[in-house]
Design a protein around this motif. Sequence first.
Motif, PDB file in Angstrom:
ATOM      1  N   GLY A  90       0.818  -1.202   0.000  1.00 16.86           N
ATOM      2  CA  GLY A  90       0.000   0.000   0.000  1.00 16.86           C
ATOM      3  C   GLY A  90       0.855   1.255   0.000  1.00 16.86           C
ATOM      4  N   ILE A  91       0.201   2.401   0.099  1.00 17.02           N
ATOM      5  CA  ILE A  91       0.919   3.680   0.061  1.00 17.02           C
ATOM      6  C   ILE A  91       1.934   3.761   1.206  1.00 17.02           C
ATOM      7  N   GLY A  92       3.072   4.392   0.903  1.00 20.80           N
ATOM      8  CA  GLY A  92       4.009   4.760   1.969  1.00 20.80           C
ATOM      9  C   GLY A  92       4.722   3.587   2.600  1.00 20.80           C
ATOM     10  N   ASN A  93       4.613   3.488   3.911  1.00 27.46           N
ATOM     11  CA  ASN A  93       5.470   2.576   4.668  1.00 27.46           C
ATOM     12  C   ASN A  93       5.342   1.113   4.261  1.00 27.46           C
ATOM     13  N   THR A  94       4.132   0.670   3.910  1.00 29.71           N
ATOM     14  CA  THR A  94       4.031  -0.755   3.556  1.00 29.71           C
ATOM     15  C   THR A  94       4.819  -1.039   2.281  1.00 29.71           C
ATOM     16  N   GLU A  99      -1.311  -3.516   3.901  1.00 30.77           N
ATOM     17  CA  GLU A  99      -1.959  -2.199   3.991  1.00 30.77           C
ATOM     18  C   GLU A  99      -1.890  -1.660   5.412  1.00 30.77           C
ATOM     19  N   GLY A 100      -1.776  -0.338   5.551  1.00 33.74           N
ATOM     20  CA  GLY A 100      -1.829   0.294   6.868  1.00 33.74           C
ATOM     21  C   GLY A 100      -3.256   0.410   7.362  1.00 33.74           C
ATOM     22  N   ASP A 101      -3.413   0.533   8.685  1.00 26.47           N
ATOM     23  CA  ASP A 101      -4.774   0.617   9.252  1.00 26.47           C
ATOM     24  C   ASP A 101      -5.496   1.876   8.780  1.00 26.47           C
ATOM     25  N   GLY A 102      -4.776   3.005   8.717  1.00 26.66           N
ATOM     26  CA  GLY A 102      -5.420   4.248   8.275  1.00 26.66           C
ATOM     27  C   GLY A 102      -5.906   4.135   6.851  1.00 26.66           C
ATOM     28  N   SER A 103      -5.092   3.532   6.008  1.00 27.57           N
ATOM     29  CA  SER A 103      -5.472   3.381   4.600  1.00 27.57           C
ATOM     30  C   SER A 103      -6.669   2.450   4.451  1.00 27.57           C
ATOM     31  N   LEU A 104      -6.649   1.335   5.175  1.00 25.37           N
ATOM     32  CA  LEU A 104      -7.782   0.417   5.063  1.00 25.37           C
ATOM     33  C   LEU A 104      -9.074   1.081   5.542  1.00 25.37           C
ATOM     34  N   LEU A 105      -8.979   1.858   6.627  1.00 28.23           N
ATOM     35  CA  LEU A 105     -10.192   2.507   7.146  1.00 28.23           C
ATOM     36  C   LEU A 105     -10.785   3.474   6.123  1.00 28.23           C
ATOM     37  N   MET A 106      -9.947   3.966   5.203  1.00 27.90           N
ATOM     38  CA  MET A 106     -10.454   4.854   4.158  1.00 27.90           C
ATOM     39  C   MET A 106     -11.162   4.079   3.047  1.00 27.90           C
ATOM     40  N   GLN A 107     -10.990   2.783   2.997  1.00 28.57           N
ATOM     41  CA  GLN A 107     -11.487   1.983   1.873  1.00 28.57           C
ATOM     42  C   GLN A 107     -12.160   0.709   2.385  1.00 28.57           C
ATOM     43  N   LEU A 157       1.867   4.003  -4.935  1.00 24.00           N
ATOM     44  CA  LEU A 157       2.595   5.206  -4.523  1.00 24.00           C
ATOM     45  C   LEU A 157       1.716   6.310  -3.941  1.00 24.00           C
ATOM     46  N   GLY A 158       0.550   6.588  -4.499  1.00 27.06           N
ATOM     47  CA  GLY A 158      -0.086   7.860  -4.146  1.00 27.06           C
ATOM     48  C   GLY A 158      -1.386   7.835  -3.393  1.00 27.06           C
ATOM     49  N   SER A 159      -2.140   6.752  -3.459  1.00 26.18           N
ATOM     50  CA  SER A 159      -3.497   6.795  -2.900  1.00 26.18           C
ATOM     51  C   SER A 159      -3.672   5.793  -1.781  1.00 26.18           C
ATOM     52  N   MET A 160      -4.351   6.218  -0.750  1.00 31.38           N
ATOM     53  CA  MET A 160      -4.591   5.330   0.393  1.00 31.38           C
ATOM     54  C   MET A 160      -5.660   4.293   0.054  1.00 31.38           C
ATOM     55  N   GLY A 161      -5.510   3.107   0.625  1.00 34.07           N
ATOM     56  CA  GLY A 161      -6.573   2.109   0.591  1.00 34.07           C
ATOM     57  C   GLY A 161      -6.678   1.294  -0.681  1.00 34.07           C
ATOM     58  N   ASP A 171      -1.222  -2.534  11.660  1.00 32.41           N
ATOM     59  CA  ASP A 171      -1.978  -1.608  12.509  1.00 32.41           C
ATOM     60  C   ASP A 171      -1.057  -0.974  13.559  1.00 32.41           C
ATOM     61  N   ASN A 172      -0.640   0.267  13.278  1.00 32.68           N
ATOM     62  CA  ASN A 172       0.139   1.016  14.281  1.00 32.68           C
ATOM     63  C   ASN A 172      -0.717   2.055  15.001  1.00 32.68           C
ATOM     64  N   GLY A 173      -2.004   2.123  14.625  1.00 29.16           N
ATOM     65  CA  GLY A 173      -2.910   3.066  15.305  1.00 29.16           C
ATOM     66  C   GLY A 173      -2.658   4.524  14.963  1.00 29.16           C
ATOM     67  N   VAL A 174      -1.779   4.737  13.978  1.00 30.95           N
ATOM     68  CA  VAL A 174      -1.504   6.131  13.564  1.00 30.95           C
ATOM     69  C   VAL A 174      -1.351   6.216  12.046  1.00 30.95           C
ATOM     70  N   TYR A 175      -1.537   7.446  11.549  1.00 31.20           N
ATOM     71  CA  TYR A 175      -1.153   7.760  10.166  1.00 31.20           C
ATOM     72  C   TYR A 175       0.314   8.156  10.260  1.00 31.20           C
ATOM     73  N   GLN A 176       1.189   7.172  10.340  1.00 28.55           N
ATOM     74  CA  GLN A 176       2.585   7.429  10.713  1.00 28.55           C
ATOM     75  C   GLN A 176       3.261   8.415   9.781  1.00 28.55           C
ATOM     76  N   ILE A 177       3.064   8.201   8.497  1.00 31.10           N
ATOM     77  CA  ILE A 177       3.889   8.914   7.524  1.00 31.10           C
ATOM     78  C   ILE A 177       3.516  10.388   7.390  1.00 31.10           C
ATOM     79  N   THR A 178       2.314  10.748   7.852  1.00 32.61           N
ATOM     80  CA  THR A 178       1.932  12.165   7.760  1.00 32.61           C
ATOM     81  C   THR A 178       1.998  12.860   9.119  1.00 32.61           C
ATOM     82  N   GLY A 179       2.668  12.243  10.089  1.00 30.43           N
ATOM     83  CA  GLY A 179       2.853  12.930  11.356  1.00 30.43           C
ATOM     84  C   GLY A 179       2.289  12.228  12.571  1.00 30.43           C
TER      85      GLY A 179
HETATM   86  C1  LIG Z   1      -6.766   9.732  -0.425  1.00 29.13           C
HETATM   87  C2  LIG Z   1      -5.583  10.207   0.366  1.00 29.13           C
HETATM   88  N1  LIG Z   1      -5.776  10.922   1.502  1.00 29.13           N
HETATM   89  C3  LIG Z   1      -4.712  11.348   2.229  1.00 29.13           C
HETATM   90  C4  LIG Z   1      -3.445  11.105   1.790  1.00 29.13           C
HETATM   91  C5  LIG Z   1      -2.237  11.592   2.618  1.00 29.13           C
HETATM   92  N2  LIG Z   1      -1.643  10.429   3.284  1.00 29.13           N
HETATM   93  C6  LIG Z   1      -0.684   9.707   2.684  1.00 29.13           C
HETATM   94  S1  LIG Z   1      -0.179   8.403   3.597  1.00 29.13           S
HETATM   95  C7  LIG Z   1      -1.229   8.818   4.855  1.00 29.13           C
HETATM   96  C8  LIG Z   1      -1.282   8.001   6.119  1.00 29.13           C
HETATM   97  C9  LIG Z   1      -1.325   6.505   5.889  1.00 29.13           C
HETATM   98  O1  LIG Z   1      -1.592   5.886   7.140  1.00 29.13           O
HETATM   99  P1  LIG Z   1      -1.565   4.320   7.302  1.00 29.13           P
HETATM  100  O2  LIG Z   1      -2.202   3.657   6.158  1.00 29.13           O
HETATM  101  O3  LIG Z   1      -2.089   3.977   8.663  1.00 29.13           O
HETATM  102  O4  LIG Z   1      -0.019   3.947   7.197  1.00 29.13           O
HETATM  103  P2  LIG Z   1       1.230   4.418   8.097  1.00 29.13           P
HETATM  104  O5  LIG Z   1       1.660   5.759   7.572  1.00 29.13           O
HETATM  105  O6  LIG Z   1       0.788   4.475   9.517  1.00 29.13           O
HETATM  106  O7  LIG Z   1       2.273   3.376   7.840  1.00 29.13           O
HETATM  107  C10 LIG Z   1      -1.975   9.966   4.537  1.00 29.13           C
HETATM  108  C11 LIG Z   1      -2.981  10.606   5.412  1.00 29.13           C
HETATM  109  C12 LIG Z   1      -3.303  10.376   0.574  1.00 29.13           C
HETATM  110  N3  LIG Z   1      -2.111  10.104   0.059  1.00 29.13           N
HETATM  111  N4  LIG Z   1      -4.377   9.947  -0.111  1.00 29.13           N
END
Ligand SMILES: Cc1ncc(C[n+]2csc(CCOP(=O)(O)OP(=O)(O)O)c2C)c(N)n1
Length: 204
Positions: free
Chosen positions: A37-41, A84-92, A58-62, A113-121
């Motif tokens: 998934g996006i970011g850390n995964t 997938e990250g927990d935040g991303s799955l919760l969006m989808q 690369l760019g979209s959550m979930g 599941d880290n309970g946070v949107y880690q990569i955005t703060g």
């Molecule tokens: C549709 C959408 N909304 C917001 C963002 C900004 N964004 C990128 S990664 C991210 C957090 C992802 O959180 P999670 O899936 O829990 O993974 P973690 O960063 O904790 O590993 C956010 C808010 C985005 N890229 N796409």
Amino acid sequence: MNTATSLSARNTKVMNRFDLTSRLIRKLEHEEAVIGGIGNTNFDLWAAGHRPQNFYMLGSMGLAFPIALGVALAQPKRRIFALEGDGSLLMQLGSLSTIATLAPKNLTMVVMDNGVYQITGAQPTPAAAVADIVAIAVACGLVNSAWAADEEDFERLIDQSMSATGPTLIGVRIDDKPGVGTTRRDPVQIRERFMHGMGVREPL
Ligand SMILES: Cc1ncc(C[n+]2csc(CCOP(=O)(O)OP(=O)(O)O)c2C)c(N)n1
């Protein structure tokens, strides 16, 4: 399998995304697909060792699970993993009931599941306080859903998923560390390499 009723996220060991991703990759011997998934995964998937069968969102959550669903349906003989990250799955979340309905048995989903949107703060997600991802998955019809108690249990659940009669979802509670690598940001190359890795394109 254990379900949310027998093991809640609160009783599981806090593990590490890169360690678990590496454990998964070490098990793969049959050109299994792995969708990050996006970011850390996908950063940790890249860092665990690039393979042509890896796809990095690369760019979209979930979207890891929806993409993995498409690959699983298109190539039913191949095992497909999705991270997938927990935040991303919760969006989808709607993807879970769609996957439960279409029920590809060759799909294994891992929720980090880290309970946070880690990569955005590190803002807290609803999973930190109230939402139990595995309970949600079970309620969506994904009956093969469980929290991994520790690393050994994670590996056991991965092994078990390979011969499951339906899709599997594994929840893992992880620490708040960022990914250890950074995926090379080249969407066209990522897509073409993956298509080649899936045997549906000539090499670049
Ligand atoms: C549709 C959408 N909304 C917001 C963002 C900004 N964004 C990128 S990664 C991210 C957090 C992802 O959180 P999670 O899936 O829990 O993974 P973690 O960063 O904790 O590993 C956010 C808010 C985005 N890229 N796409």
